[in-house]
Enzyme design. Structure first.
Site, PDB file in Angstrom:
ATOM      1  CD  GLU A 135      -1.840   2.314   1.779  1.00  0.00           C
ATOM      2  OE1 GLU A 135      -1.507   3.360   0.887  1.00  0.00           O
ATOM      3  OE2 GLU A 135      -1.781   2.251   2.983  1.00  0.00           O
ATOM      4  CB  CYS A 157      -1.804   6.841   1.403  1.00  0.00           C
ATOM      5  SG  CYS A 157      -0.392   6.530   2.057  1.00  0.00           S
TER       6      CYS A 157
END
Length: 483
Positions: free
Chosen positions: A246, A280
């Protein structure tokens, strides 16, 4: 005031090469930890592997009960853990509590649903009769490399499903959140997990390959930068290990019209400024159709104007510091690059005259492809707003990115919003709400934002042996008759 002039005098620029709590508000180094010695690594992996051999043989109900107990202990210790998060990476106290509340939800979700997710699935054989079953089995020891921005959540979303599944986890946490890492390990021990089921290490970066290469390690998961992800993926491939990544994101936030503008501005502000922009999935590129552009920018300017630096432990603080002085200086350099090349500063644009790792809440417009802010992820309180003619241009600009983590579409026409959402290159698309996280919803991206999924039922299967068990009836042979 420049980043250099604003640097805390007590903070060390070498913090990233040691495990240390360097308070980003005061700049003071509060605690340091030595690196794990290279000679200790074999024993640590052995401890995790021994724990795996015992842990996998417990019933899934027993494993789930330990994870449930961890959630209950987390609830009891929430304020202590929140204080650690605030001290180590500067998160506002109420946001730290919110992170921990989500962690508790995740652990309870897997404790409650994990056994059901692991039930065998039957398949009707096409030939030969009998039966076929797909079983979900653990694979062994995993290496989890986790970042500082959500120091409990990032670990829990790996630990929850994998501990219920029967895997064990070696944790290499961020070098700026060591006390959080120690607390997480202790949490699971206190909940009844065997020693080594989740074991924290203070690994040096250069020792990561030794861990991945070890035959007892069966997979590696990383949340972090593109550079770190590329390196870990290469190592995992070299040693034939499964990996989940990720990575970064530059999430678009598309505004299709000016209806419900107040709510849209509020959503954009929350999506960009949550966790001081250090997420993010933060809404980093705000893409607005021309009819709504001017009022949206004006509303966003007013909303960003309320953010003032202060102590993240103070409930009245609206703008927390970034995680470190280096993080603040790096973000300011990206902002300054855009300004130097002609971007318009609508709000902020500089370091505030305040001690600590602060960057002002910033809005940039007129950003062009030659600027770093156009392509790079801005990891902090800085939004870029683009004007487009229509939905087609919005989709084209949104997809003109190396990243593909999350995306948001805001629009009063449900059919149009859904049509736009379906054309976006992202692992997660939210309509009329900024990208978020919940235990039952899969989390992950495409393109350079990584691969694999965390959370939801899908997380139970990333590091699992989906084993086939095929049973064919024994064919009886007739005995020859006498005579």
């Amino acid at each position: 005031m420049t980043a250099t002039q604003n640097a805390p005098t007590t903070a060390s620029d070498s913090a990233e090469r040691r495990y240390a709590t360097v308070n980003p508000f005061t700049g003071e180094t509060e605690k340091e930890y030595p690196f794990t010695e290279t000679s200790e690594i074999d024993g640590i992996i052995g401890q995790a592997h021994t724990a795996y051999l015992e842990w996998r043989d417990r019933s899934v109900e027993e494993r789930a009960a330990v994870v449930q107990k961890a959630a209950e202990l987390l609830d009891e210790r929430v304020m202590d853990f929140a204080a650690l998060i605030t001290k180590e990476m500067g998160k506002r106290r109420d946001e730290a509590v919110g992170e921990l509340f989500l962690c508790s939800m995740i652990l309870k979700y897997y404790a409650g649903n994990g056994p059901k997710f692991l039930e065998p699935t039957s398949i009707e054989p096409m030939m030969g009769g009998g039966e076929a079953v797909i079983e979900t089995r653990p694979v062994g020891v995993l290496l989890a490399i986790e970042p500082w921005n959500f120091p409990f959540y990032q670990v829990v979303r790996v630990a929850g499903p994998n501990l219920v599944l029967g895997n064990t986890v070696i944790l290499k946490h961020s070098e700026i959140t060591p006390q959080c890492a120690v607390a997480i390990e202790q949490l699971f021990r206190d909940a009844g997990a065997p020693e080594g089921a989740l074991i924290n290490t203070f690994l040096k970066i250069e020792d990561v390959e030794q861990v991945i290469a070890d035959p007892r390690i069966q997979g590696v998961t990383l949340t972090g930068s593109e550079r770190a992800g590329s390196s870990v993926a290469a190592l995992a491939g070299k040693h034939l290990k499964k990996s989940v990544l990720e990575l970064g994101g530059s999430d678009p936030f598309i505004v299709l019209d000016g209806e419900n503008l107040e709510a849209t501005v509020k959503a954009a502000t929350a999506g960009r400024m949550g966790n001081t922009g250090q997420a993010c999935t933060a809404s980093k590129r705000l893409i607005v159709t021309e009819d709504a552009y001017e009022p949206f920018v004006e509303g966003l300017k007013q909303a960003f104007g309320i953010f003032a630096p202060g102590d993240p432990a103070d409930p009245a603080t609206s703008l927390a510091p970034l995680s470190s002085e280096k993080a603040a200086a790096d973000l300011q350099a990206q902002i300054q690059d855009a300004i130097d090349k002609g971007a318009t500063v609508v709000a902020g644009g500089q370091r505030p005259d305040h001690a600590g790792a602060f960057v002002s809440a910033t809005i940039l417009t007129d950003v062009t492809p030659d600027m770093r802010a156009y392509r790079e992820e801005l990891f902090g309180p800085a939004a870029v707003v683009y004007k487009v003619k229509n939905a087609d241009e919005a989709v084209a600009l949104a997809n003109d990115s190396d990243f593909g983590l999350g995306a948001t579409v805001m629009g009063s026409n449900p059919e149009e919003a859904r049509s736009v959402a379906e054309r976006l290159e992202a692992g997660m698309v939210w309509i009329n709400q900024p990208t978020g996280s919940s235990p039952e919803l899969p989390f992950g991206g495409v393109k350079r934002s990584g691969y694999g999924r965390e959370l939801s039922e899908l997380a139970m299967f990333e590091f699992a042996n989906r084993r086939l068990l095929r049973t064919v009836p024994v064919k009886k042979t007739e005995k020859p008759q006498a005579g």
